[in-house]
Design an enzyme around this catalytic site. Structure first.
Site, PDB file in Angstrom:
ATOM      1  N   ASP A 159     -33.693 -53.820  -1.379  1.00  0.00           N
ATOM      2  CA  ASP A 159     -33.170 -53.868  -0.011  1.00  0.00           C
ATOM      3  C   ASP A 159     -32.371 -52.598   0.287  1.00  0.00           C
ATOM      4  OD1 ASP A 159     -34.056 -56.678   0.180  1.00  0.00           O
ATOM      5  OD2 ASP A 159     -32.556 -56.923  -1.375  1.00  0.00           O
ATOM      6  N   HIS A 187     -30.482 -61.684  -1.554  1.00  0.00           N
ATOM      7  CA  HIS A 187     -31.777 -61.011  -1.410  1.00  0.00           C
ATOM      8  C   HIS A 187     -32.698 -61.943  -0.625  1.00  0.00           C
ATOM      9  CE1 HIS A 187     -35.544 -59.053  -1.935  1.00  0.00           C
ATOM     10  NE2 HIS A 187     -36.031 -60.120  -2.535  1.00  0.00           N
TER      11      HIS A 187
END
Ligand code: NAX
Length: 325
Positions: A159, A187
């Site tokens: 990410d 996440h």
């Protein structure tokens, strides 16, 4: 020659495994002077596929690959492991409820946490990639009471890297010139990629971009839904970029970041209003084999909302598996 480091990788026959193992064996994770022994775990039905991957690893004749083990027994895979990459997880099958997915993975990560507790090196560094990564890391950590909790981490680096490349594209600057970016939380699409503190050559990224609507309506959804966009385009989930992020995560943890911020999912110490123990993405710097959370950042109202939103999802996941721990 240094003594080899034992690196356990679960889900070794999977697509991330296929992108990961060759890079570990070539020295990209622990250094070009660091031999490694790969200890590969996968399910019984995947053992043949693991053998095939091992044959290919042999055929690379990597000078740093000092040995390999393949097994379906976590206690064999984690024996004396100094690094453990927990990639294998139960994917969501058709008709499976989110709750069932959590439970199925809780079983896997309880067993693996216990095995790590029993047989891994006492300073083993654990990175959980398999989803739901933060909650799986939490379960493994709780199942391994004799190991330091801080050694259990979840992967938010993909990410983080996705956010870096979006900012580089928006500003027209090099990815490498971006400092002090972070991604908070889980996440999952609820994560909060935050460039309020980021700089490029000393200039504020926020000022350079100067477009709050882009942040809210383009940047955050693009980073948050990138995994889905890749599945849509490729027909398969992110694999090479996930493996790359795992390499970045462990390399930085072990070899240091020279003061640069990176994002890791780590057990909270209670700062930023995140309850202690929750595995939450935060900015860290790494030196001497340890990570240190960046402290004292200001959390404005918008950010507080986003931090709480992703926290609420983690708390819900945690409540869903609490009875199993
Ligand atoms: P694959 O389905 O290609 O491979 C998974 C492998 O794990 C298979 O070989 C399977 O047999 C094995 N496995 C399943 N249960 C196991 C167990 N109990 N012990 C050992 N091995 C086991 O998936 P792949 O694309 O490699 O993805 C692996 C995991 O990474 C998934 O959970 C996926 O959701 C997750 N991801 C996490 C990311 C992150 O940023 N944290 C990004 C990429 C990826 O989506």
């Amino acid at each position: 020659m240094k003594a080899p480091v034992r690196v356990a990788v679960t889900g070794a026959a999977g697509q991330i495994g296929y992108s990961l193992l060759f890079r570990i064996a070539s020295g990209e994770m622990l250094g070009k002077d660091q031999p490694v022994i790969l200890q590969l775990l996968d399910l019984p039905q995947a053992q043949n596929a693991v053998k095939g991957v091992m044959m290919e690893l042999e055929d690379c004749a990597f000078p740093l690959l000092a040995g390999m083990v393949a097994t379906d027994d976590p206690k064999v895979a984690f024996k004396d492991a100094q690094v453990a990459l927990l990639v294998g997880a139960r994917p969501r099958s058709k008709g499976m409820e989110r709750k069932d997915l959590l439970t199925a993975n809780a079983e896997i990560f309880t067993v693996q946490g216990k095995a790590l507790n029993e047989v891994a090196a006492r300073d083993v560094r654990v990175l959980v990639v398999g989803n739901p990564a933060n909650t799986n890391a939490y379960i493994a950590m709780k199942s391994a009471p004799d190991l330091p909790a801080r050694n259990f981490t979840a992967m938010l680096r993909l990410d983080h890297n996705r956010a870096l490349s979006q900012i580089a594209a928006k500003t027209g600057k090099d990815v490498a010139s971006i400092e002090k970016l972070t991604v908070w939380g889980n996440h999952s699409p609820t994560m909060y990629a935050d460039y309020r503190f980021a700089t490029i050559d000393g200039q504020s990224v926020k000022a350079l971009i100067n477009d709050e609507a882009w942040n809210r309506d383009v940047f955050l959804p693009t980073v948050g839904k990138r995994g889905g966009a890749i599945i849509e385009a490729r027909g398969l989930s992110s694999a090479a970029s996930a493996a790359n992020a795992a390499i970045d995560h462990i390399r930085d943890w072990v070899l240091g970041t020279n003061g640069k911020w990176v994002t890791m999912g780590i057990p909270s110490d209670g700062s930023y209003g995140i309850p202690e123990g929750v595995i939450y993405g935060v900015p860290v710097t790494c030196a001497n084999g340890e990570y240190t959370r960046v402290q004292g950042l200001e959390i404005d109202e918008f950010s507080r909302e986003r931090l709480n939103f992703t926290l609420a999802e983690l708390e819900e996941e945690r409540a869903g598996i609490a009875h199993l721990l």
